[in-house]
Design an enzyme around this catalytic site. Structure first.
Site, PDB file in Angstrom:
ATOM      1  N   CYS A  91     -12.435 -57.682 -23.981  1.00  0.00           N
ATOM      2  CA  CYS A  91     -12.217 -56.299 -23.547  1.00  0.00           C
ATOM      3  C   CYS A  91     -12.924 -55.289 -24.458  1.00  0.00           C
ATOM      4  O   CYS A  91     -14.125 -55.210 -24.435  1.00  0.00           O
ATOM      5  CB  CYS A  91     -10.718 -56.007 -23.389  1.00  0.00           C
ATOM      6  SG  CYS A  91     -10.434 -54.561 -22.348  1.00  0.00           S
ATOM      7  N   HIS A 196      -8.683 -60.192 -19.857  1.00  0.00           N
ATOM      8  CA  HIS A 196      -7.785 -60.527 -20.969  1.00  0.00           C
ATOM      9  C   HIS A 196      -7.253 -61.954 -20.834  1.00  0.00           C
ATOM     10  O   HIS A 196      -6.108 -62.162 -20.429  1.00  0.00           O
ATOM     11  CB  HIS A 196      -6.618 -59.534 -21.025  1.00  0.00           C
ATOM     12  CG  HIS A 196      -6.978 -58.228 -21.655  1.00  0.00           C
ATOM     13  ND1 HIS A 196      -6.941 -58.035 -23.023  1.00  0.00           N
ATOM     14  CD2 HIS A 196      -7.410 -57.069 -21.114  1.00  0.00           C
ATOM     15  CE1 HIS A 196      -7.317 -56.794 -23.297  1.00  0.00           C
ATOM     16  NE2 HIS A 196      -7.616 -56.195 -22.162  1.00  0.00           N
ATOM     17  N   GLU A 198      -6.217 -63.901 -23.091  1.00  0.00           N
ATOM     18  CA  GLU A 198      -5.062 -64.154 -23.981  1.00  0.00           C
ATOM     19  C   GLU A 198      -3.745 -63.831 -23.281  1.00  0.00           C
ATOM     20  O   GLU A 198      -2.714 -64.429 -23.593  1.00  0.00           O
ATOM     21  CB  GLU A 198      -5.215 -63.361 -25.290  1.00  0.00           C
ATOM     22  CG  GLU A 198      -4.799 -61.898 -25.244  1.00  0.00           C
ATOM     23  CD  GLU A 198      -5.740 -61.004 -24.436  1.00  0.00           C
ATOM     24  OE1 GLU A 198      -6.816 -61.470 -24.022  1.00  0.00           O
ATOM     25  OE2 GLU A 198      -5.382 -59.828 -24.224  1.00  0.00           O
TER      26      GLU A 198
END
Ligand code: MN
Length: 220
Positions: A91, A196, A198
């Site tokens: 990001c 994203h 994660e």
């Protein structure tokens, strides 16, 4: 207080890394010394990059910036690249990496790219919720790692890559043409994604190979 989303540390730890969170106060010498002791560098999400780094004045639609963090992360990228350390950028990190290599950004997708999807962060929406698809270049390292060329991803960004930095290859787009991932083909290991992963790995392992590949490269 310095903070980073726990999901970054958890995703790395899950695939065998020992994550270390770095305070954004480093100068060039600190970054060189830090990178000597680290096996890789993950750049996390966050606020907008100061547009002065890519030769523009802040537009009205710009978000907040953190000048100290910008300085530290630009220096960390240079130190990591100078030491051939694996890089994984997410990001804001994907945008920082691009700007550090001389690339440029759209300061706001909605204002500068009409007729695009809504890529922006929505506070009430869970971060792991899938928002749009991405299509990967079939001969990319990214596609090889993920084992496919079409994925649904989350989206929490109002800026995106415009011109790629030196040596960067754009390897994924959203259906509206917005750049979603890059890699450095002539570098040992450097991937950047606009989404994203994660957060996605909290509920689905489709993106876990990104962390595993980064940590494997760091371990080598
Ligand atoms: Mn997006």
């Amino acid at each position: 207080m310095y903070s980073v989303g726990e999901t970054y540390a958890r995703a790395l730890h899950r695939v065998g890394a020992t994550p270390v969170i770095l305070p954004p106060i480093m100068q060039a010498q600190d970054c060189e010394l830090l990178l000597l002791r680290l096996d890789g560098l993950l750049l996390s999400g966050g606020e907008d990059v100061s547009p002065g780094y890519y030769g523009e004045a802040p537009a009205a639609w710009m978000g907040g910036v953190d000048a100290e963090r910008d300085t530290a992360e630009m220096l960390l990228v240079q130190a990591a690249l100078g030491q051939n350390k694996p890089l994984f950028a997410i990001c804001r990190g994907h945008q920082v990496l691009n700007v550090a290599l001389g690339g440029t950004l759209y300061q706001d997708i909605a204002a500068q790219l009409p007729n695009t999807l809504d890529h922006a962060y929505v506070p009430a929406r869970p971060m792991e919720q899938l928002v749009h698809s991405v299509t990967l270049a079939s001969d990319s390292r990214l596609a090889a790692i993920l084992g496919g060329v079409e994925f649904k991803v989350n989206s929490a960004h109002h800026q995106s890559l415009r011109e790629p930095g030196a040596g960067m290859r754009i390897v994924a787009h959203a259906p509206d043409g917005v750049v979603e991932a890059t890699e450095l083909p002539d570098y040992p290991f450097c991937l950047s994604v606009q989404w994203h992963p994660e957060a996605m790995v909290k509920t689905d392992d489709a993106m876990l190979p990104l962390f595993a590949a980064f940590v494997a490269a760091a371990g080598a």
